[in-house]
Design an enzyme around this catalytic site. Structure first.
Site, PDB file in Angstrom:
ATOM      1  N   THR A   9       3.076  22.485 -12.038  1.00 24.24           N
ATOM      2  CA  THR A   9       4.517  22.698 -11.858  1.00 24.24           C
ATOM      3  C   THR A   9       4.827  23.400 -10.536  1.00 24.24           C
ATOM      4  O   THR A   9       5.977  23.576 -10.183  1.00 24.24           O
ATOM      5  CB  THR A   9       5.082  23.554 -13.017  1.00 24.24           C
ATOM      6  N   SER A  40       5.478  26.938 -19.278  1.00 22.92           N
ATOM      7  CA  SER A  40       5.791  25.539 -18.942  1.00 22.92           C
ATOM      8  C   SER A  40       5.241  24.533 -19.946  1.00 22.92           C
ATOM      9  O   SER A  40       5.518  23.338 -19.834  1.00 22.92           O
ATOM     10  CB  SER A  40       5.208  25.200 -17.562  1.00 22.92           C
ATOM     11  N   ARG A  99     -13.626  30.969  -2.044  1.00 22.83           N
ATOM     12  CA  ARG A  99     -13.943  30.482  -0.689  1.00 22.83           C
ATOM     13  C   ARG A  99     -15.115  31.188  -0.038  1.00 22.83           C
ATOM     14  O   ARG A  99     -15.895  30.573   0.683  1.00 22.83           O
ATOM     15  CB  ARG A  99     -12.716  30.625   0.216  1.00 22.83           C
ATOM     16  N   CYS A 128      -4.818  26.843   4.446  1.00 20.39           N
ATOM     17  CA  CYS A 128      -4.094  25.775   5.162  1.00 20.39           C
ATOM     18  C   CYS A 128      -4.241  25.843   6.688  1.00 20.39           C
ATOM     19  O   CYS A 128      -4.524  24.835   7.338  1.00 20.39           O
ATOM     20  CB  CYS A 128      -2.622  25.795   4.763  1.00 20.39           C
ATOM     21  N   GLN A 155       3.745  29.800  11.077  1.00 21.97           N
ATOM     22  CA  GLN A 155       3.538  29.248   9.733  1.00 21.97           C
ATOM     23  C   GLN A 155       4.825  29.070   8.937  1.00 21.97           C
ATOM     24  O   GLN A 155       5.657  29.977   8.849  1.00 21.97           O
ATOM     25  CB  GLN A 155       2.549  30.132   8.962  1.00 21.97           C
ATOM     26  N   GLY A 159       4.129  27.884   2.847  1.00 24.58           N
ATOM     27  CA  GLY A 159       2.818  28.490   2.587  1.00 24.58           C
ATOM     28  C   GLY A 159       2.908  29.649   1.609  1.00 24.58           C
ATOM     29  O   GLY A 159       1.904  30.060   1.026  1.00 24.58           O
ATOM     30  N   LYS A 208      -8.833  35.144   7.183  1.00 26.19           N
ATOM     31  CA  LYS A 208      -9.272  33.858   6.630  1.00 26.19           C
ATOM     32  C   LYS A 208      -9.621  32.879   7.750  1.00 26.19           C
ATOM     33  O   LYS A 208     -10.593  32.130   7.650  1.00 26.19           O
ATOM     34  CB  LYS A 208      -8.152  33.244   5.767  1.00 26.19           C
ATOM     35  N   ARG A 230       4.896  34.243  10.628  1.00 25.01           N
ATOM     36  CA  ARG A 230       5.705  33.449   9.695  1.00 25.01           C
ATOM     37  C   ARG A 230       7.024  33.113  10.374  1.00 25.01           C
ATOM     38  O   ARG A 230       7.675  34.005  10.920  1.00 25.01           O
ATOM     39  CB  ARG A 230       5.955  34.264   8.422  1.00 25.01           C
ATOM     40  N   HIS A 237       2.729  23.938   9.374  1.00 22.42           N
ATOM     41  CA  HIS A 237       2.250  25.034  10.230  1.00 22.42           C
ATOM     42  C   HIS A 237       1.946  24.499  11.628  1.00 22.42           C
ATOM     43  O   HIS A 237       1.388  23.399  11.781  1.00 22.42           O
ATOM     44  CB  HIS A 237       0.948  25.613   9.683  1.00 22.42           C
ATOM     45  N   ASN A 310       1.321  21.851   5.853  1.00 23.48           N
ATOM     46  CA  ASN A 310       0.393  22.770   5.170  1.00 23.48           C
ATOM     47  C   ASN A 310       0.282  22.485   3.675  1.00 23.48           C
ATOM     48  O   ASN A 310      -0.724  22.827   3.051  1.00 23.48           O
ATOM     49  CB  ASN A 310       0.824  24.217   5.397  1.00 23.48           C
TER      50      ASN A 310
HETATM   51  P1  A2P Z   1       4.270  27.930 -14.122  1.00 19.76           P
HETATM   52  O1  A2P Z   1       5.226  27.036 -13.392  1.00 19.76           O
HETATM   53  O2  A2P Z   1       4.209  27.628 -15.580  1.00 19.76           O
HETATM   54  O3  A2P Z   1       4.469  29.395 -13.807  1.00 19.76           O
HETATM   55  P2  A2P Z   1       3.595  28.226  -6.969  1.00 19.76           P
HETATM   56  O4  A2P Z   1       2.429  28.489  -6.098  1.00 19.76           O
HETATM   57  O5  A2P Z   1       4.529  27.186  -6.452  1.00 19.76           O
HETATM   58  O6  A2P Z   1       4.300  29.489  -7.384  1.00 19.76           O
HETATM   59  O7  A2P Z   1       2.977  27.596  -8.346  1.00 19.76           O
HETATM   60  C1  A2P Z   1       2.000  28.250  -9.130  1.00 19.76           C
HETATM   61  C2  A2P Z   1       1.501  27.309 -10.216  1.00 19.76           C
HETATM   62  O8  A2P Z   1       0.491  28.000 -10.948  1.00 19.76           O
HETATM   63  C3  A2P Z   1       2.566  26.916 -11.232  1.00 19.76           C
HETATM   64  O9  A2P Z   1       2.293  25.630 -11.720  1.00 19.76           O
HETATM   65  C4  A2P Z   1       2.346  27.947 -12.325  1.00 19.76           C
HETATM   66  O10 A2P Z   1       2.791  27.551 -13.598  1.00 19.76           O
HETATM   67  C5  A2P Z   1       0.844  28.050 -12.329  1.00 19.76           C
HETATM   68  N1  A2P Z   1       0.370  29.291 -12.917  1.00 19.76           N
HETATM   69  C6  A2P Z   1       0.664  30.558 -12.548  1.00 19.76           C
HETATM   70  N2  A2P Z   1       0.025  31.451 -13.326  1.00 19.76           N
HETATM   71  C7  A2P Z   1      -0.677  30.742 -14.237  1.00 19.76           C
HETATM   72  C8  A2P Z   1      -1.534  31.079 -15.320  1.00 19.76           C
HETATM   73  N3  A2P Z   1      -1.807  32.343 -15.637  1.00 19.76           N
HETATM   74  N4  A2P Z   1      -2.089  30.070 -16.033  1.00 19.76           N
HETATM   75  C9  A2P Z   1      -1.827  28.786 -15.721  1.00 19.76           C
HETATM   76  N5  A2P Z   1      -1.027  28.406 -14.701  1.00 19.76           N
HETATM   77  C10 A2P Z   1      -0.455  29.357 -13.976  1.00 19.76           C
END
Ligand code: A2P
Length: 330
Positions: A9, A40, A99, A128, A155, A159, A208, A230, A237, A310
């Site tokens: 998501t 979600s 990494r 990235c 950047q 990111g 990094k 940034r 980037h 990126n």
């Molecule tokens: P969710 O949308 O349910 O919070 P971004 O980098 O755009 O913020 O997205 C982070 C992604 O990692 C999202 O899909 C988020 O899900 C998921 N996520 C964050 N924490 C967890 C967790 N503890 N377990 C599983 N997925 C996670």
């Protein structure tokens, strides 16, 4: 074949799904599992003309996917990647969690896919800014041997994730109702601050570039210094890269090597104002290189301007390409 996207998501996770669809993984030969946090679970995501239902990470582990593409933050990767690999799943992780770990390959497929061995069940996707720079310089390094790199980055807010885009857009609209992810306004501003400050005055994003470049090129003798900035940009980037080689080069050969580097596209026609920019790189998978010129202030030295999306080559595309290379090897 079953492929899980963990963090489906999120900004990178949803781009991974787009790249998977573009690359032919939308057919019935592939089962795509989408996982995210508990909040979600049960939501639907459109993928290749069908609706996928978001499951929990635990549920995804039980489904024993062949590959799991992770972009859900470092702590989620630390916790769940070993649980997937214990089930035989190969994890390709976009976070910083693995990494630097010894024995975990850090991979830009065009450069070092050969470092992945059958026993590697966790593979790290580099940062990235590192991916795009390393790809641009890889063939030049092979031929002329890089001694030192001086990098300045510009950047994109993408990111930092979805909330950073919302901050920029809210500030553009003069809408004060948003969650601030940066210490300052990013609209009509920029800051020399990516990641967290370290005791030595550098930031984690700058570190990094140093550590990951050396690991990918497997050359710990290269001197590297970086400044990460940034900027209020969303498409990708940009990087100013100054390279000092051990050996002298012909400019024409440098251009030919860049043109011959898989995944790189040279955009360098100053008479017609052609050079890479984020608005051009946005949504594309290639790394764009331009402003290719000798640095006359120092022996055997070169300046490059390197731009890439990126979220694509810097994250989602690179992860999918690693998986595609591993599938080919099977
Ligand atoms: P969710 O949308 O349910 O919070 P971004 O980098 O755009 O913020 O997205 C982070 C992604 O990692 C999202 O899909 C988020 O899900 C998921 N996520 C964050 N924490 C967890 C967790 N503890 N377990 C599983 N997925 C996670």
């Amino acid at each position: 074949m079953k492929i899980a996207v963990v963090g489906a998501t999120g900004l990178v996770g949803s781009e991974m799904l787009k790249v998977l669809e573009e690359q032919g993984f939308g057919t019935s030969d592939y089962e795509i599992i989408v996982a995210a946090s508990e909040k979600s679970v049960g939501k639907t995501i459109d993928f290749a003309g069908r609706q996928l239902i978001v499951v929990s990470v635990e549920e995804a582990i039980k489904m024993k996917p062949d590959y799991a593409l992770f972009s859900a933050g470092a702590s989620t990767s630390k916790k769940y990647a070993p649980m997937f690999s214990a089930e035989g799943t190969v994890v390709i992780d976009n976070s910083s969690a693995w990494r630097k770990e010894e024995g975990v390959p850090l991979v830009v497929p065009e450069v070092n896919i050969d470092t992945v061995k059958p026993e590697n069940k966790i593979i790290a996707n580099p940062n990235c800014s590192t991916i795009q720079m390393v790809l641009a310089i890889s063939e030049l390094h092979r031929k002329y041997k890089i001694k030192r790199l001086v990098i300045s980055t510009y950047q994109s807010v993408t990111g930092t994730g979805m909330k950073a885009i919302q901050q920029l857009e809210s500030e553009e609209r003069h809408d004060a109702n948003y969650e601030k992810v940066y210490p300052y306004a990013i609209h009509r501003n920029l800051f020399p601050h990516g990641g967290d400050f370290q005791a030595d005055g550098y930031t984690s994003e700058e570190q990094k570039l140093v550590d990951e470049t050396r690991k990918i090129l497997n050359d710990y003798s290269i001197g590297i210094t970086a400044t990460v900035v940034r900027v209020p940009v969303v498409g990708g980037h940009s990087e100013s890269v100054n390279i000092e080689f051990a050996n002298d080069f012909e400019m024409a050969d440098v251009v030919e090597l860049l043109k011959a580097t898989k995944g790189v596209e040279v955009l360098d026609d100053i008479e017609n104002n052609v050079y890479p920019m984020p608005i051009y790189a946005h949504g594309k998978n290639e790394v764009f290189v331009g402003r290719i010129r000798r640095d006359f202030s120092n022996a055997n030295s070169l300046n490059l301007w390197v731009v890439a999306d990126n979220i694509r080559k810097g994250a989602a595309t690179n992860a999918v390409q690693i998986m595609q290379e591993l599938i080919k090897k099977q």
